[in-house]
Design an enzyme around this catalytic site. Structure first.
Site, PDB file in Angstrom:
ATOM      1  N   GLU A  26       0.899  -1.355  -0.080  1.00 50.12           N
ATOM      2  CA  GLU A  26       0.005  -0.492   0.230  1.00 50.12           C
ATOM      3  C   GLU A  26       0.692   1.262  -0.139  1.00 50.12           C
ATOM      4  OE1 GLU A  26      -2.811  -0.067   3.357  1.00 50.12           O
ATOM      5  OE2 GLU A  26      -4.326  -1.551   2.424  1.00 50.12           O
ATOM      6  N   GLU A  74      -6.456  -8.466  -0.222  1.00 49.08           N
ATOM      7  CA  GLU A  74      -6.395  -8.181   1.101  1.00 49.08           C
ATOM      8  C   GLU A  74      -8.829  -8.412   1.185  1.00 49.08           C
ATOM      9  OE1 GLU A  74      -4.455  -4.992   4.109  1.00 49.08           O
ATOM     10  OE2 GLU A  74      -2.546  -5.707   3.050  1.00 49.08           O
TER      11      GLU A  74
HETATM   12  C1  GAL Z   1      -4.771  -2.719   5.158  1.00 50.16           C
HETATM   13  C2  GAL Z   1      -2.252  -3.528   5.332  1.00 50.16           C
HETATM   14  C3  GAL Z   1      -2.732  -4.337   5.706  1.00 50.16           C
HETATM   15  C4  GAL Z   1      -3.430  -4.166   7.894  1.00 50.16           C
HETATM   16  C5  GAL Z   1      -4.393  -3.828   7.327  1.00 50.16           C
HETATM   17  C6  GAL Z   1      -6.075  -3.565   7.923  1.00 50.16           C
HETATM   18  O1  GAL Z   1      -4.476  -1.345   4.521  1.00 50.16           O
HETATM   19  O2  GAL Z   1      -2.521  -3.669   3.974  1.00 50.16           O
HETATM   20  O3  GAL Z   1      -1.306  -4.447   6.935  1.00 50.16           O
HETATM   21  O4  GAL Z   1      -3.012  -3.371   8.314  1.00 50.16           O
HETATM   22  O5  GAL Z   1      -4.583  -2.729   6.542  1.00 50.16           O
HETATM   23  O6  GAL Z   1      -7.091  -3.568   7.753  1.00 50.16           O
END
Ligand code: GAL
Length: 698
Positions: free
Chosen positions: A182, A331
């Site tokens: 990110e 994710e």
């Molecule tokens: C994302 C990040 C992850 C984790 C997640 C929690 O933005 O890439 O590492 O922090 O959020 O929602």
């Protein structure tokens, strides 16, 4: 007990029985000879083996396997474990975790750890820490504290990536790479400012040229030396603001390429390289940064509330547009997050429905962040699939159900993608240009885009979101919502598209700015005025609602209104403003259109909503000669279509509260039905029900 819950109970029993043997196990076997055939739909999760005793890995992996999880993403924050001190690398634990995953038929995506530098690094090389916009240096203890433009940081991050690639670039169980995590935070120190000035010199050549393009005679902003040029992010000269964003984008690209090149040089072609992006996050131009990648992926979080399928669907389609092919959801939230104001959970059933919505928009993988609650750390409260104790949370069964779906439906979806007749144009330059000078705070370029996206998608069930520079010839209808900034090349692209029979719709604020974020020397839509045979005579930020009426019915408009005029007898008025105390707009054109051969160009100057927007969308679809096979769906129901040359897959999901029955236009095979090859002509969907149907294309 339903089948998914039974599965999880069985797998738990297996773990309890097997654990003593797993603990005593010998060192991992060498890699298997050939990579296993990848599934068409990948279910995955983010796994942090470095946080747990190795004796627990197999228990975690057994639970993953039982839920049909087929890949884990590892390593992306593990630098202090991978290089505990400078130049001393320890990749053996990662190798062992890859072998452990392999024993459970779970493939691995390796994340390079550069989003979280170790303390020894930032202590020894403080210049690798970013300078925040307020001038303070960031520090260790969080993440993303690195300086993306710093040569020393790049050298160390590249060396780390090289070690990983040399060790795992030919590993049969490693399927891909995620660079960093990110991209988001820039650095604003003197060294970055000097780099920016060099970047400007390369782009503009001479200060005279830059001064001219930025009209620096205004407010005595003229520069006589490159070193005088500041960094501005909010209220600077529009040319300066846009240049900084372009520099930021190019610098993220080179930051990424620094690692990407070394991975590519040391890895098999079958291993993809991606980075995880963030939907509508607009800190940099994603078209610039994604061009070197093999695969686009993004992190899809709802945060507070429940899924908005239109907004989220537009973000999927945006991501699919970066490389114009299927993408991954790298994710997504297992129920809830920890960083929203209110971290409510998605309703029971919504996580599975959301994953199918992702697939419908072209995702070939859905991966949950994260697998298991960290014992400590900033994200202890985040949703997971198992608790810190290593046993499933209630959502585990729903994800296992999804995993079984993916295994079953994978063959039907293999090789399919989304094919659209309609494109919505999206440009970071245009979004930024409006955001810096909204003129009416309520004018949100993203909301403008999503409004048209939603209205058209309701009719066609499929929309591409693409950059205005791409070849548009495959589309029958192209809509440019608030395409404020347009380059000469993009203007030519749009003009050629209409001349070749395309149907182009421009909306409010379009084609007002040049490539340098200056005003076009003609009124809007600038270089498209001759083609339109009309123009914007004046724009008005509205503080009241005013009426509009015409071909798309009548209704209110607000926020922004453009007074249009026609200069060519072929240009027709579609909508007009009604009378209001403002006076300037009374009875004046609010939308105009002109046919050009088989194509057309339309300009909409009013903000459409409700019925006028829905009617305008119907008009556009008819004008473009589009005849979607399926009509309007019942409220709450979404349809997604993926296809290859031989067959079509339809995914139907009910996000609404009311059960709905849908009569299909022909017979379909119900891919997820228990009886194989079940043929169906209609489906009934309760809330969050999903059906996956297929039929051949003749
Ligand atoms: C994302 C990040 C992850 C984790 C997640 C929690 O933005 O890439 O590492 O922090 O959020 O929602």
């Amino acid at each position: 007990m339903n089948s998914a819950a039974r599965l999880s109970a069985l797998s738990l029993a297996a773990i309890v029985l097997l654990t003593p043997f797993l603990r005593a196990q010998a060192p991992p076997a060498p890699p298997a000879a050939a990579p296993a055939t990848p599934p068409a739909l990948y279910l995955g999760t983010a796994w942090y083996p470095e946080q747990w005793p190795e004796s627990q890995w197999d228990a975690d992996l057994s639970l993953m396997e039982a839920a049909h999880i087929r890949f884990v993403r590892v390593g992306e924050f593990a630098w202090s474990n991978l290089e505990p001190s400078e130049g001393h690398y320890d990749l053996d634990w990662l190798a062992r975790s890859i072998r452990a995953a392999e024993r459970h038929h779970i493939a691995v995506v390796i994340g390079t750890p550069s989003a979280a530098p170790p303390a020894w690094l930032t202590t020894k090389y403080p210049e690798t820490l970013r300078i925040k916009e307020d001038g303070r240096r960031d520090e260790h203890g969080n993440r993303q504290q690195f300086n993306w433009a710093n040569p020393k940081y790049r050298e160390l991050a590249r060396a780390m990536a090289e070690q990983l690639a040399k060790r795992f670039g030919h590993d049969p169980n490693v399927i891909g790479w995620q660079i960093d995590n990110e991209y988001a935070s820039e650095s604003f120190g003197p060294a970055e400012q000097a780099q920016f000035q060099q970047w400007l010199k390369a782009r503009y050549g001479t200060l005279d040229n830059l001064n001219n393009k930025w009209t620096t005679a205004y407010w005595s902003e003229t520069y006589s030396d490159w070193s005088q040029i500041p960094i501005e992010t909010t209220y600077g000269n529009p040319g300066l603001l846009l240049s900084w964003k372009r520099f930021v984008s190019d610098t993220w690209r080179s930051y990424q390429k620094n690692q990407l090149d070394v991975i590519r040089a040391n890895s098999d072609h079958r291993q993809f390289i991606t980075t995880n992006m963030m939907g509508f996050f607009d800190g940099y131009d994603h078209y610039t940064v994604s061009q070197d990648l093999d695969l686009a992926s993004w992190d899809d979080y709802v945060g507070t509330g429940q899924l908005n399928p239109i907004y989220n669907g537009a973000a999927h389609d945006l991501t699919r547009g970066f490389l114009r092919k299927n993408f991954w959801v790298m994710e997504t939230q297992p129920g809830f997050v920890n960083w929203s104001p209110d971290n409510n959970s998605l309703d029971k059933g919504a996580v599975r429905a959301m994953a199918w919505h992702d697939v419908g928009h072209g995702a070939d993988a859905v991966s949950y962040w994260q697998w298991r609650s960290d014992l400590n750390g900033q994200e202890e409260y985040h949703g997971t699939l198992v608790g810190a104790d290593g046993t499933p949370v209630p959502l585990y069964a729903e994800v296992a159900h999804l995993g079984a779906d993916f295994a079953k439906a994978g063959p039907a979806l293999a090789g399919t993608t989304v094919h659209s007749d309609v494109a919505i144009l999206h440009s970071y330059d245009a979004f930024w240009a409006i955001d810096w000078q909204r003129h009416n705070h309520a004018f949100d370029p993203l909301a403008a885009m999503v409004a048209y996206y939603g209205a058209i998608r309701a009719l066609t069930h499929s929309v591409d979101v693409v950059n205005p520079s791409v070849d548009l010839s495959q589309y029958k209808l192209v809509i440019a919502p608030a395409l404020n900034l347009i380059t000469d090349q993009q203007a030519k692209n749009l003009i050629d598209y209409v001349h070749s029979g395309g149907h182009l719709v421009l909306t409010q604020r379009s084609a007002m700015k040049t490539i340098d974020n200056a005003l076009q020397p003609q009124r809007q839509p600038g270089p498209l005025v001759p083609l339109l045979g009309g123009r914007v005579d004046q724009f008005y930020a509205l503080d009241t609602t005013i009426p509009i009426s015409g071909a798309w019915g009548s209704g209110p408009t607000n926020t922004w209104a453009e007074l249009l005029s026609t200069s060519n007898p072929e240009t027709k008025v579609l909508m007009r403003y009604g009378k209001t105390p403002l006076g300037w707009l009374d009875d004046q054109p609010a939308a105009i259109t002109r046919k050009i051969g088989n194509g057309s160009i339309t300009y909409i100057g009013a903000n459409l909503e409700g019925d006028t927007l829905a009617n305008a969308a119907k008009w556009m679809v008819a004008d473009a000669n589009l005849h979607p096979e399926f009509g309007t769906l019942p409220p709450g129901v979404d349809l997604y279509i993926r296809s290859d040359a031989h067959h079509q897959v339809w995914i139907l999901i009910n996000f609404g509260d009311t059960p709905q029955t849908i009569t299909l236009p022909s017979a379909f095979e119900d891919v997820l039905a228990d009886a194989s090859k079940a043929t169906t002509h209609s489906v009934t969907l309760n809330r969050f029900d999903v059906v996956v149907l297929q039929r051949p294309i003749h």
